[in-house]
Design a protein around this motif. Structure first.
Motif, PDB file in Angstrom:
ATOM      1  N   GLU A  26       0.753  -1.336  -0.160  1.00 38.17           N
ATOM      2  CA  GLU A  26      -0.145  -0.146   0.050  1.00 38.17           C
ATOM      3  C   GLU A  26       0.738   1.274   0.113  1.00 38.17           C
ATOM      4  O   GLU A  26       0.419   2.303  -0.175  1.00 38.17           O
ATOM      5  N   SER A  27       1.960   1.093   0.140  1.00 42.67           N
ATOM      6  CA  SER A  27       2.910   2.204   0.202  1.00 42.67           C
ATOM      7  C   SER A  27       4.414   1.865  -0.514  1.00 42.67           C
ATOM      8  O   SER A  27       4.758   0.692  -0.580  1.00 42.67           O
ATOM      9  N   VAL A  28       5.073   2.998  -0.841  1.00 42.38           N
ATOM     10  CA  VAL A  28       6.678   2.715  -1.219  1.00 42.38           C
ATOM     11  C   VAL A  28       7.482   1.890  -0.301  1.00 42.38           C
ATOM     12  O   VAL A  28       8.206   1.254  -0.394  1.00 42.38           O
ATOM     13  N   GLU A  29       7.200   2.253   0.897  1.00 40.39           N
ATOM     14  CA  GLU A  29       7.725   1.767   2.209  1.00 40.39           C
ATOM     15  C   GLU A  29       7.496  -0.022   2.092  1.00 40.39           C
ATOM     16  O   GLU A  29       8.326  -0.842   2.555  1.00 40.39           O
ATOM     17  N   ASP A  30       6.261  -0.135   1.789  1.00 40.01           N
ATOM     18  CA  ASP A  30       5.853  -1.600   1.738  1.00 40.01           C
ATOM     19  C   ASP A  30       6.744  -2.499   0.679  1.00 40.01           C
ATOM     20  O   ASP A  30       7.176  -3.418   0.892  1.00 40.01           O
ATOM     21  N   VAL A  31       6.811  -1.765  -0.306  1.00 46.13           N
ATOM     22  CA  VAL A  31       7.346  -2.367  -1.636  1.00 46.13           C
ATOM     23  C   VAL A  31       9.090  -2.499  -1.404  1.00 46.13           C
ATOM     24  O   VAL A  31       9.390  -3.975  -1.431  1.00 46.13           O
ATOM     25  N   LYS A  32       9.636  -1.598  -0.629  1.00 46.17           N
ATOM     26  CA  LYS A  32      10.792  -1.716  -0.209  1.00 46.17           C
ATOM     27  C   LYS A  32      11.081  -2.857   0.750  1.00 46.17           C
ATOM     28  O   LYS A  32      11.926  -3.703   0.536  1.00 46.17           O
ATOM     29  N   LYS A  33      10.207  -2.901   1.861  1.00 44.65           N
ATOM     30  CA  LYS A  33      10.247  -3.963   2.887  1.00 44.65           C
ATOM     31  C   LYS A  33      10.180  -5.204   2.205  1.00 44.65           C
ATOM     32  O   LYS A  33      10.810  -6.493   2.330  1.00 44.65           O
ATOM     33  N   PHE A  34       8.971  -5.628   1.293  1.00 42.63           N
ATOM     34  CA  PHE A  34       8.906  -6.788   0.534  1.00 42.63           C
ATOM     35  C   PHE A  34      10.022  -7.087  -0.454  1.00 42.63           C
ATOM     36  O   PHE A  34      10.452  -8.453  -0.314  1.00 42.63           O
ATOM     37  N   PHE A  35      10.651  -6.462  -0.866  1.00 46.73           N
ATOM     38  CA  PHE A  35      11.833  -6.456  -1.787  1.00 46.73           C
ATOM     39  C   PHE A  35      12.972  -7.064  -0.842  1.00 46.73           C
ATOM     40  O   PHE A  35      13.476  -8.012  -1.289  1.00 46.73           O
ATOM     41  N   VAL A  36      13.385  -6.651   0.246  1.00 47.45           N
ATOM     42  CA  VAL A  36      14.146  -6.969   1.113  1.00 47.45           C
ATOM     43  C   VAL A  36      13.855  -8.339   1.604  1.00 47.45           C
ATOM     44  O   VAL A  36      14.799  -8.984   1.653  1.00 47.45           O
ATOM     45  N   TYR A  37      12.631  -8.628   2.014  1.00 49.77           N
ATOM     46  CA  TYR A  37      12.402  -9.881   2.688  1.00 49.77           C
ATOM     47  C   TYR A  37      12.673 -10.825   1.613  1.00 49.77           C
ATOM     48  O   TYR A  37      13.126 -11.956   1.908  1.00 49.77           O
ATOM     49  N   THR A  38      12.242 -10.633   0.456  1.00 56.78           N
ATOM     50  CA  THR A  38      12.359 -11.710  -0.547  1.00 56.78           C
ATOM     51  C   THR A  38      13.862 -11.956  -1.045  1.00 56.78           C
ATOM     52  O   THR A  38      14.356 -13.153  -1.154  1.00 56.78           O
ATOM     53  N   ILE A  39      14.679 -10.880  -1.047  1.00 58.19           N
ATOM     54  CA  ILE A  39      16.042 -10.921  -1.449  1.00 58.19           C
ATOM     55  C   ILE A  39      16.967 -11.772  -0.104  1.00 58.19           C
ATOM     56  O   ILE A  39      17.436 -12.707  -0.361  1.00 58.19           O
ATOM     57  N   GLN A  40      16.388 -11.438   1.092  1.00 59.24           N
ATOM     58  CA  GLN A  40      17.031 -12.379   2.199  1.00 59.24           C
ATOM     59  C   GLN A  40      16.599 -13.562   2.170  1.00 59.24           C
ATOM     60  O   GLN A  40      17.639 -14.678   2.236  1.00 59.24           O
ATOM     61  N   GLU A  41      15.398 -14.016   1.800  1.00 61.98           N
ATOM     62  CA  GLU A  41      15.070 -15.414   1.587  1.00 61.98           C
ATOM     63  C   GLU A  41      16.044 -16.036   0.474  1.00 61.98           C
ATOM     64  O   GLU A  41      16.581 -17.480   0.479  1.00 61.98           O
ATOM     65  N   LEU A  42      15.955 -15.458  -0.477  1.00 62.36           N
ATOM     66  CA  LEU A  42      16.671 -15.804  -1.870  1.00 62.36           C
ATOM     67  C   LEU A  42      18.051 -16.241  -1.518  1.00 62.36           C
ATOM     68  O   LEU A  42      18.435 -17.369  -1.712  1.00 62.36           O
ATOM     69  N   LEU A  43      18.857 -15.003  -1.019  1.00 64.89           N
ATOM     70  CA  LEU A  43      20.116 -15.534  -0.662  1.00 64.89           C
ATOM     71  C   LEU A  43      20.415 -16.470   0.492  1.00 64.89           C
ATOM     72  O   LEU A  43      21.302 -17.325   0.419  1.00 64.89           O
ATOM     73  N   GLU A  44      19.619 -16.453   1.479  1.00 64.96           N
ATOM     74  CA  GLU A  44      19.839 -17.556   2.730  1.00 64.96           C
ATOM     75  C   GLU A  44      19.489 -19.000   1.957  1.00 64.96           C
ATOM     76  O   GLU A  44      20.175 -19.695   2.520  1.00 64.96           O
ATOM     77  N   ASN A  45      18.661 -18.844   1.054  1.00 66.51           N
ATOM     78  CA  ASN A  45      18.499 -20.466   0.640  1.00 66.51           C
ATOM     79  C   ASN A  45      19.712 -20.820  -0.191  1.00 66.51           C
ATOM     80  O   ASN A  45      20.231 -21.879  -0.370  1.00 66.51           O
ATOM     81  N   ALA A  46      20.183 -19.675  -1.103  1.00 65.91           N
ATOM     82  CA  ALA A  46      21.263 -20.111  -1.866  1.00 65.91           C
ATOM     83  C   ALA A  46      22.639 -20.172  -1.069  1.00 65.91           C
ATOM     84  O   ALA A  46      23.424 -21.221  -1.527  1.00 65.91           O
ATOM     85  N   MET A  47      22.674 -19.624   0.069  1.00 65.45           N
ATOM     86  CA  MET A  47      24.039 -19.664   0.560  1.00 65.45           C
ATOM     87  C   MET A  47      24.142 -20.820   1.862  1.00 65.45           C
ATOM     88  O   MET A  47      24.866 -21.337   2.179  1.00 65.45           O
ATOM     89  N   GLY A  48      22.676 -21.417   1.864  1.00 62.36           N
ATOM     90  CA  GLY A  48      22.458 -22.291   2.878  1.00 62.36           C
ATOM     91  C   GLY A  48      22.812 -21.968   4.277  1.00 62.36           C
ATOM     92  O   GLY A  48      22.845 -21.146   4.748  1.00 62.36           O
ATOM     93  N   GLU A  49      23.559 -22.909   4.906  1.00 60.36           N
ATOM     94  CA  GLU A  49      23.968 -22.754   6.413  1.00 60.36           C
ATOM     95  C   GLU A  49      24.687 -21.660   6.617  1.00 60.36           C
ATOM     96  O   GLU A  49      24.734 -21.255   7.776  1.00 60.36           O
ATOM     97  N   ASN A  50      25.570 -20.979   5.717  1.00 68.39           N
ATOM     98  CA  ASN A  50      26.345 -20.018   5.723  1.00 68.39           C
ATOM     99  C   ASN A  50      25.754 -18.619   5.466  1.00 68.39           C
ATOM    100  O   ASN A  50      26.397 -17.600   5.427  1.00 68.39           O
ATOM    101  N   GLY A  51      24.381 -18.777   5.486  1.00 74.21           N
ATOM    102  CA  GLY A  51      23.545 -17.417   4.696  1.00 74.21           C
ATOM    103  C   GLY A  51      22.745 -16.935   5.669  1.00 74.21           C
ATOM    104  O   GLY A  51      21.456 -16.966   5.468  1.00 74.21           O
ATOM    105  N   THR A  52      23.011 -15.941   6.488  1.00 78.95           N
ATOM    106  CA  THR A  52      22.207 -15.020   7.475  1.00 78.95           C
ATOM    107  C   THR A  52      22.320 -13.705   6.765  1.00 78.95           C
ATOM    108  O   THR A  52      23.661 -13.319   6.664  1.00 78.95           O
ATOM    109  N   VAL A  53      21.444 -13.374   6.273  1.00 79.59           N
ATOM    110  CA  VAL A  53      21.246 -11.876   5.673  1.00 79.59           C
ATOM    111  C   VAL A  53      20.547 -10.829   6.316  1.00 79.59           C
ATOM    112  O   VAL A  53      19.289 -11.405   6.714  1.00 79.59           O
ATOM    113  N   ARG A  54      21.371  -9.816   7.049  1.00 77.19           N
ATOM    114  CA  ARG A  54      20.279  -8.719   7.940  1.00 77.19           C
ATOM    115  C   ARG A  54      19.659  -8.235   6.787  1.00 77.19           C
ATOM    116  O   ARG A  54      20.113  -7.836   5.645  1.00 77.19           O
TER     117      ARG A  54
END
Length: 123
Positions: A26-54
């Motif tokens: 509903e806002s540009v801040e939502d878009v930013k937040k959802f982008f970050v959540y998705t990229i966090q999940e993407l990178l963490e899945n790709a990096m496996g056990e070595n992948g915590t993304v803040r």
């Protein structure tokens, strides 16, 4: 010849969730937040056990190419470099950024619609 890794399986798992989140934004801040959540999940899945993304390691940067920024907290880590180099990860993150940027710009151009959603019934 170097081996090229592909993360399209993770991309294909996250894409429908990402689009649904953006549709609900509903806002540009939502878009930013959802982008970050998705990229966090993407990178963490790709990096496996070595992948915590803040959260602060990733941001949507709609006014600059390539549309996103990754901080040194993630880019300097060997696990990230392994995933990012010799793979399609930069293309995948760029595609998510482009989709988010389009939604960001639509919401930015029409703030009355955003405000109506956020404040309906609050006269």
């Amino acid at each position: 010849m170097t081996k090229q890794m592909s993360y399209t399986k993770i991309e294909n798992q996250l894409r429908p969730i990402f689009r649904e989140r953006l549709d609900q934004a509903e806002s540009v801040e939502d878009v930013k937040k959802f982008f970050v959540y998705t990229i966090q999940e993407l990178l963490e899945n790709a990096m496996g056990e070595n992948g915590t993304v803040r959260f602060e390691d990733v941001c949507l940067d709609p006014d600059n190419e390539p549309g996103f920024a990754l901080g040194p907290g993630i880019t300097e880590r060997p696990a990230f470099q392994e995933v990012w180099t010799d793979s399609d990860m930069s293309r995948i993150v760029g595609m998510f950024a482009e989709t988010a940027r389009n939604r960001y710009r639509r919401l930015e151009k029409n703030p009355a619609k955003t405000e109506a959603k956020m404040y309906h019934g609050h006269d």
